[in-house]
Design a protein around this motif. Structure first.
Motif, PDB file in Angstrom:
ATOM      1  N   ASP A  37       0.846  -1.187   0.000  1.00  0.00           N
ATOM      2  CA  ASP A  37       0.000   0.000   0.000  1.00  0.00           C
ATOM      3  C   ASP A  37       0.881   1.235   0.000  1.00  0.00           C
ATOM      4  O   ASP A  37       2.040   1.202   0.418  1.00  0.00           O
TER       5      ASP A  37
ATOM      6  N   VAL B 272       0.760   5.856   0.141  1.00  0.00           N
ATOM      7  CA  VAL B 272       0.071   7.129   0.279  1.00  0.00           C
ATOM      8  C   VAL B 272       0.882   8.170  -0.474  1.00  0.00           C
ATOM      9  O   VAL B 272       2.091   8.302  -0.244  1.00  0.00           O
TER      10      VAL B 272
ATOM     11  N   LYS C 290      -4.630   7.596  -2.042  1.00  0.00           N
ATOM     12  CA  LYS C 290      -4.308   6.198  -1.806  1.00  0.00           C
ATOM     13  C   LYS C 290      -3.690   5.595  -3.061  1.00  0.00           C
ATOM     14  O   LYS C 290      -4.202   5.780  -4.161  1.00  0.00           O
TER      15      LYS C 290
ATOM     16  N   ARG D 195      -1.095   2.182  -4.853  1.00  0.00           N
ATOM     17  CA  ARG D 195      -0.764   0.758  -4.801  1.00  0.00           C
ATOM     18  C   ARG D 195       0.507   0.525  -5.614  1.00  0.00           C
ATOM     19  O   ARG D 195       0.786   1.235  -6.572  1.00  0.00           O
TER      20      ARG D 195
ATOM     21  N   LEU E 253      -4.739   3.093   6.119  1.00  0.00           N
ATOM     22  CA  LEU E 253      -4.961   3.609   4.779  1.00  0.00           C
ATOM     23  C   LEU E 253      -6.423   3.464   4.379  1.00  0.00           C
ATOM     24  O   LEU E 253      -6.768   3.744   3.265  1.00  0.00           O
TER      25      LEU E 253
END
Length: 481
Positions: A324, A326, A339, A341, A481
């Motif tokens: 993950d 940010v 957000k 990936r 998240l």
């Protein structure tokens, strides 16, 4: 010279006596002062002898050990989540360049085909005049019809020639039998030679007629194949013309944001001309520059639980290392976070910075699906990227400043200073995760006990503030998240 008188001699004698008496007085005064030192010395010696003889016996007195005050804390076990940070510039993940595949005059342009406009997937962007290509299709259809007619005619000619050949073969059979009978009569001396020659000529003429028909049929076959090949070529040209007709209409391949464009109705465009570019505003990519050590920190937990086979595809890699992220806009007052990936790792290490490109994807959520209003992430924005690994459960965590040359200082049960070598899993910000050497519950010395004397007595001071800072630092990397 006259002799001194008695009076003068007396005076001289008295002067000498007086001088002698004065010298004697001075001599005895110096020695008197020196002799005055002797009585105190004698008195001191006598007093010392008396004290030595009558003093009590000496006894040894043990001095109390002095302890040092040092800040300490109890080693804790916590859940930690690796985190790395890097910087990069946002770019559109998908881009599309409109290039003309046909030439012609622009008939129609989408009213929103302007820089920055959003156009939905499948909408017609522009249309090019296709009349020339439709005329070519009609011309090719006529050519194909003509070729079909010629092929049909030749095929019919073959059928007719075959029927004629069958009749000629029957006639040849009749002539052959007549020739055979004349030969039989001649052998019996019942016929003439002229009759035989006449029948032979008839036989040869009939054989030639059969041979001509067979040759004609043989020649018609290649003509049919040539026409069939020409027809297929016309079909290919027709298909190409039909595709060109389709290419005169340019549609949006996906929901896109239009880039720079300068087109007008009536403008003539040629084959291979760049018209404009479109970008998928829904998908953005940020390539953050990370060091190899940072990437190793992320992979600490992943390598142990991930089975890597010989055919480890990109999809399997992305699934195994589903980090993950940010993405924060840097260098401005905008505090929006997006957000992200993990997508992929670049193929080479930068030769100058020795950093690796870690590509993170961000999806611009449409306004109706947003929990709170948020502007879209656009290309060219400089971003601060935080990438989070998998959470490691029940880990020994200590302040990073407590580690000195691969070891830490501890207090034993008697509050005495000891040392312990440790191996680290990784270090993160202000804390370190210990792989071996500590089990949790030990009393750790935080401050540097300089000089550090192993075994010295320590008065521990509970470092509550340091413990709170450690917990806050660990929780900061475990952001929800």
């Amino acid at each position: 010279m006259a002799n001194p008188s008695t009076r003068e001699l007396g005076v001289l004698r008295r002067c000498n006596e007086k001088e002698y008496s004065m010298k004697s007085a001075v001599r005895w005064g110096t020695w008197g002062k020196r002799l005055l030192v002797i009585p105190p010395i004698v008195l001191a010696v006598v007093a010392y002898a008396w004290l030595v003889k009558h003093s009590p016996p000496l006894t040894a007195k043990t001095e109390a050990e002095t302890s040092r005050m040092l800040e300490t804390m109890v080693v804790q076990r916590m859940d930690v989540r690796p985190k790395v940070s890097g910087y990069g510039t946002a770019k559109y993940a998908r881009s599309w360049r409109a290039v003309t595949q046909v030439e012609g005059r622009i008939d129609q342009i989408h009213p929103e085909l302007r820089p920055g406009s959003m156009i939905q997937e499948g909408e017609v962007l522009l249309e090019i005049d296709d009349s020339d290509y439709r005329s070519l299709v009609d011309q090719l259809n006529a050519t194909i019809d003509q070729q079909d007619a010629e092929i049909e005619q030749l095929e019919q000619s073959i059928e007719n020639a075959k029927k004629s050949l069958a009749l000629e073969n029957e006639a040849l059979g009749v002539v052959q039998r007549e020739f055979d009978r004349e030969q039989t009569l001649l052998s019996r001396q019942a016929g003439s030679g002229s009759a035989i020659d006449s029948k032979r000529r008839e036989l040869l003429v009939q054989q030639k007629a059969v041979q001509d028909l067979e040759n004609s049929i043989a020649l018609i076959g290649p003509q049919v194949k040539a026409l069939q090949a020409a027809r297929r070529q016309s079909e290919v040209q027709k298909t190409q013309a039909q595709r060109d007709i389709e290419r005169t209409t340019i549609t949006a391949p996906f929901r896109m944001r239009v880039g720079e464009v300068q087109l007008e109705v009536g403008q003539y465009v040629s084959v291979g001309e760049n018209l404009f570019e479109g970008y998928s505003g829904a998908e953005m990519e940020v390539e953050a520059q990370l060091s190899l050590y940072d990437i190793h920190r992320l992979l600490v937990a992943e390598v142990d639980r991930t089975k890597i086979d010989e055919q480890f595809t990109q999809a399997a890699f992305r699934e195994a290392f589903a980090f993950d992220a940010v993405v924060n806009v840097a260098g401005s007052e905008l505090t929006e976070s997006y957000k992200g990936r993990f997508l992929r790792v670049r193929e080479v290490v930068d030769a100058q910075t020795k950093m690796v490109g870690f590509v993170v994807g961000v999806e611009n959520v449409p306004p109706p699906q947003q929990e709170h209003p948020q502007p879209p992430l656009l290309e060219g924005v400089f971003c601060d990227v935080d990438v989070f690994g998998t959470t490691l459960s029940d880990q020994v965590v200590i302040p990073r400043r407590a580690i000195r040359n691969g070891s830490v200082y501890l207090l034993d049960d008697q509050n005495r200073l000891t040392t312990q070598d440790v191996e680290l899993t990784f270090t993160q910000d202000d804390y370190a995760v210990v792989a071996s050497g500590l089990n949790g519950g030990e009393r750790l010395v935080i401050a540097n006990p300089s000089p550090a004397i192993i075994g010295m007595l320590v008065e521990p001071i509970e470092a509550k503030e340091a413990a709170e800072e450690l917990i806050a630092s660990v929780e900061a990397t475990d952001t929800d998240l």
